[in-house]
Write a protein that holds these residues in place. Structure first.
Motif, PDB file in Angstrom:
ATOM      1  N   ASP A 117      -2.433   5.942   9.478  1.00  0.00           N
ATOM      2  CA  ASP A 117      -2.598   4.718   9.946  1.00  0.00           C
ATOM      3  C   ASP A 117      -1.380   3.516   9.846  1.00  0.00           C
ATOM      4  N   GLU A 118      -1.339   2.809  10.998  1.00  0.00           N
ATOM      5  CA  GLU A 118      -0.380   1.933  11.027  1.00  0.00           C
ATOM      6  C   GLU A 118      -0.824   0.681  10.829  1.00  0.00           C
ATOM      7  N   GLU A 119       0.175  -0.197  10.013  1.00  0.00           N
ATOM      8  CA  GLU A 119      -0.430  -1.418   9.425  1.00  0.00           C
ATOM      9  C   GLU A 119       0.645  -2.354  10.436  1.00  0.00           C
ATOM     10  N   PHE A 120       0.134  -3.463  10.689  1.00  0.00           N
ATOM     11  CA  PHE A 120       0.634  -4.562  11.600  1.00  0.00           C
ATOM     12  C   PHE A 120       1.378  -5.698  10.683  1.00  0.00           C
ATOM     13  N   VAL A 121       2.170  -6.411  11.022  1.00  0.00           N
ATOM     14  CA  VAL A 121       2.762  -7.668  10.289  1.00  0.00           C
ATOM     15  C   VAL A 121       3.189  -8.470  11.268  1.00  0.00           C
ATOM     16  N   LEU A 122       2.989  -9.728  11.141  1.00  0.00           N
ATOM     17  CA  LEU A 122       3.545 -10.862  11.812  1.00  0.00           C
ATOM     18  C   LEU A 122       5.098 -11.352  11.560  1.00  0.00           C
ATOM     19  N   LEU A 175      11.228  -5.573  18.655  1.00  0.00           N
ATOM     20  CA  LEU A 175      12.042  -5.927  17.342  1.00  0.00           C
ATOM     21  C   LEU A 175      13.369  -6.380  17.485  1.00  0.00           C
ATOM     22  N   ALA A 176      14.058  -6.004  18.624  1.00  0.00           N
ATOM     23  CA  ALA A 176      15.578  -6.398  18.802  1.00  0.00           C
ATOM     24  C   ALA A 176      15.420  -7.960  19.007  1.00  0.00           C
ATOM     25  N   ALA A 177      14.194  -8.213  19.908  1.00  0.00           N
ATOM     26  CA  ALA A 177      14.306  -9.757  20.407  1.00  0.00           C
ATOM     27  C   ALA A 177      14.042 -10.629  18.961  1.00  0.00           C
ATOM     28  N   VAL A 178      13.123  -9.942  18.162  1.00  0.00           N
ATOM     29  CA  VAL A 178      12.663 -10.582  17.167  1.00  0.00           C
ATOM     30  C   VAL A 178      13.837 -10.887  16.002  1.00  0.00           C
ATOM     31  N   LYS A 179      14.651  -9.810  15.848  1.00  0.00           N
ATOM     32  CA  LYS A 179      16.026  -9.745  15.004  1.00  0.00           C
ATOM     33  C   LYS A 179      17.125 -11.027  15.485  1.00  0.00           C
ATOM     34  N   TYR A 208       5.775   0.813  10.002  1.00  0.00           N
ATOM     35  CA  TYR A 208       6.850   1.657  10.177  1.00  0.00           C
ATOM     36  C   TYR A 208       7.891   1.553  11.150  1.00  0.00           C
ATOM     37  N   LEU A 209       7.642   0.641  12.148  1.00  0.00           N
ATOM     38  CA  LEU A 209       8.920   0.725  13.249  1.00  0.00           C
ATOM     39  C   LEU A 209       9.953  -0.312  12.483  1.00  0.00           C
ATOM     40  N   CYS A 210       9.551  -1.289  11.557  1.00  0.00           N
ATOM     41  CA  CYS A 210      10.410  -2.445  11.002  1.00  0.00           C
ATOM     42  C   CYS A 210      10.785  -2.408   9.565  1.00  0.00           C
ATOM     43  N   ALA A 211      10.626  -1.081   9.074  1.00  0.00           N
ATOM     44  CA  ALA A 211      10.861  -0.988   7.485  1.00  0.00           C
ATOM     45  C   ALA A 211      11.906  -1.314   6.914  1.00  0.00           C
ATOM     46  N   GLU A 212      12.898  -0.694   7.695  1.00  0.00           N
ATOM     47  CA  GLU A 212      14.357  -0.962   7.256  1.00  0.00           C
ATOM     48  C   GLU A 212      14.794  -2.514   7.369  1.00  0.00           C
ATOM     49  N   GLU A 213      14.323  -3.142   8.344  1.00  0.00           N
ATOM     50  CA  GLU A 213      14.664  -4.648   8.576  1.00  0.00           C
ATOM     51  C   GLU A 213      13.945  -5.632   7.753  1.00  0.00           C
ATOM     52  N   LEU A 214      12.774  -5.096   7.404  1.00  0.00           N
ATOM     53  CA  LEU A 214      11.866  -5.861   6.355  1.00  0.00           C
ATOM     54  C   LEU A 214      12.603  -5.508   4.961  1.00  0.00           C
ATOM     55  N   ALA A 215      13.094  -4.266   4.615  1.00  0.00           N
ATOM     56  CA  ALA A 215      13.800  -4.066   3.335  1.00  0.00           C
ATOM     57  C   ALA A 215      15.063  -4.835   3.075  1.00  0.00           C
ATOM     58  N   ASN A 216      15.857  -4.883   4.350  1.00  0.00           N
ATOM     59  CA  ASN A 216      17.156  -5.571   4.161  1.00  0.00           C
ATOM     60  C   ASN A 216      16.997  -7.123   4.447  1.00  0.00           C
ATOM     61  N   GLY A 217      15.952  -7.379   4.757  1.00  0.00           N
ATOM     62  CA  GLY A 217      15.878  -9.236   4.941  1.00  0.00           C
ATOM     63  C   GLY A 217      16.283  -9.558   6.321  1.00  0.00           C
ATOM     64  N   MET A 241       1.116  17.021   7.442  1.00  0.00           N
ATOM     65  CA  MET A 241       1.794  17.140   6.067  1.00  0.00           C
ATOM     66  C   MET A 241       2.878  15.980   6.121  1.00  0.00           C
ATOM     67  N   LYS A 242       3.652  15.739   7.279  1.00  0.00           N
ATOM     68  CA  LYS A 242       4.954  15.009   7.155  1.00  0.00           C
ATOM     69  C   LYS A 242       4.423  13.561   7.369  1.00  0.00           C
ATOM     70  N   ALA A 243       3.250  13.255   8.064  1.00  0.00           N
ATOM     71  CA  ALA A 243       2.792  12.077   8.319  1.00  0.00           C
ATOM     72  C   ALA A 243       2.444  11.236   6.919  1.00  0.00           C
ATOM     73  N   GLN A 244       2.165  12.061   5.723  1.00  0.00           N
ATOM     74  CA  GLN A 244       1.704  11.622   4.432  1.00  0.00           C
ATOM     75  C   GLN A 244       2.800  10.647   4.136  1.00  0.00           C
ATOM     76  N   LEU A 245       4.140  10.766   4.680  1.00  0.00           N
ATOM     77  CA  LEU A 245       5.383  10.226   4.190  1.00  0.00           C
ATOM     78  C   LEU A 245       5.707   8.945   5.155  1.00  0.00           C
ATOM     79  N   TRP A 246       5.298   8.901   6.314  1.00  0.00           N
ATOM     80  CA  TRP A 246       5.638   8.206   7.097  1.00  0.00           C
ATOM     81  C   TRP A 246       5.445   6.402   6.708  1.00  0.00           C
ATOM     82  N   ILE A 247       4.393   6.081   6.278  1.00  0.00           N
ATOM     83  CA  ILE A 247       4.121   4.900   6.383  1.00  0.00           C
ATOM     84  C   ILE A 247       3.450   4.208   4.894  1.00  0.00           C
TER      85      ILE A 247
END
Length: 293
Positions: free
Chosen positions: A154-159, A224-228, A239-248, A287-293
């Motif tokens: 499952d992918e989760e969406f964020v504004l 994502l680049a445009a948002v940044k 999943y696509l912006c996890a790093e950017e969310l984590a580092n602010g 199996m790998k997808a369990q660690l993605w999101i």
């Protein structure tokens, strides 16, 4: 369990028996024993097949990967494994490049050959039915009788907005007053129709969205680049912006109790002879997808 996986994928006790080299009564007996052990039905018997129950949907997610890997190991050890053409895999460019390809790098280093194609799910599923692909990663649940689908993740969406832009917005009022407080902030979408953003507006704000996008970028990585860069706001999968969310680098504008979700599926053709490496790839991704999101 192998019999259960075959019935689930093929949607038929008869076809599962043919694939496994068993009699139909043997398949029926094995499934009945499994249902008795679990204490719940796994399939609804229909005149022209078998419909999985919710219990079967839950069980397939747990056992399919290990069963596929074990089957592949046995086939390699005791069966013929001739050199084959590359596996043909298709899916959305964002998930495939950021999650799928890194997840299967170990298979590639062990000699598995894969050819990837990117595109929209409806088109890719049609081409799957035409034998153009071995596996499609789909953002929609396939409905055709010739295709079988297994939930992948499952992918989760964020504004989101950049931290700089978010600091200028009245976020404290967004949850109580709704999206009108965002004013004329430019909207960034991967399509003119704003499919992801419209769904988010309906689910979270219970509003329709009629504002046209200021930027249309047919790749969520570009959005994502445009948002940044503070070009505007958008709705993106976490999943696509996890790093950017984590580092602010970007900031969620609202955190609803139940965020919108979408399920990815692994889609394959029913009944056709599988590629020798397909079961290994299928189980590996599950199996790998369990660690993605």
């Amino acid at each position: 369990m192998r019999t259960f996986v075959a019935v689930y994928r093929l949607g038929s006790f008869t076809k599962a028996a043919q694939q496994l080299g068993l009699s139909q009564p043997a398949v029926t007996h094995q499934i009945r024993n499994l249902e008795q052990a679990m204490g719940r039905p796994l399939f609804e018997r229909l005149p022209h097949g078998a419909q999985p129950t919710q219990a079967a949907d839950g069980l397939i997610r747990e056992v399919q990967g290990p069963i596929d890997l074990l089957t592949h190991a046995v086939d390699r050890a005791f069966g013929d494994d001739p050199a084959a053409r590359p596996l043909t895999v298709a899916g959305p460019v964002e998930l495939t490049t950021t999650r799928v390809i890194p997840a299967i790098s170990d298979l590639a280093s062990d000699g598995m050959r894969l050819n990837f194609t990117f595109g929209l799910s409806d088109d890719l599923l049609e081409r799957l039915e035409d034998n153009e692909f071995d596996l499609v990663i789909s953002t929609v649940r396939p409905r055709g009788r010739r295709v079988t689908a297994t939930p992948l993740v499952d992918e989760e969406f964020v504004l989101v907005a950049s931290a700089e832009l978010a600091a200028r917005l009245p976020l404290a009022r967004l949850e109580t007053d709704g999206p009108d407080v965002l004013g004329d902030i430019p909207m960034i979408s991967y399509a003119e129709s704003l499919p992801i953003i419209r769904r988010y507006w309906h689910t979270v704000f219970d509003r329709s969205l009629t504002t046209p996008p200021a930027l249309v970028i047919p790749d969520l990585r570009g959005a994502l680049a445009a948002v940044k860069s503070s070009a505007g706001i958008s709705v993106l999968p976490t999943y696509l912006c996890a790093e950017e969310l984590a580092n602010g680098g970007i900031t969620p504008l609202i955190e609803p109790e139940i965020p919108p979700l979408n399920t990815f599926y692994l889609a394959t053709r029913r009944g056709s002879p599988p590629h020798p490496d397909l079961t290994l790839l299928h189980g590996h991704l599950l199996m790998k997808a369990q660690l993605w999101i």
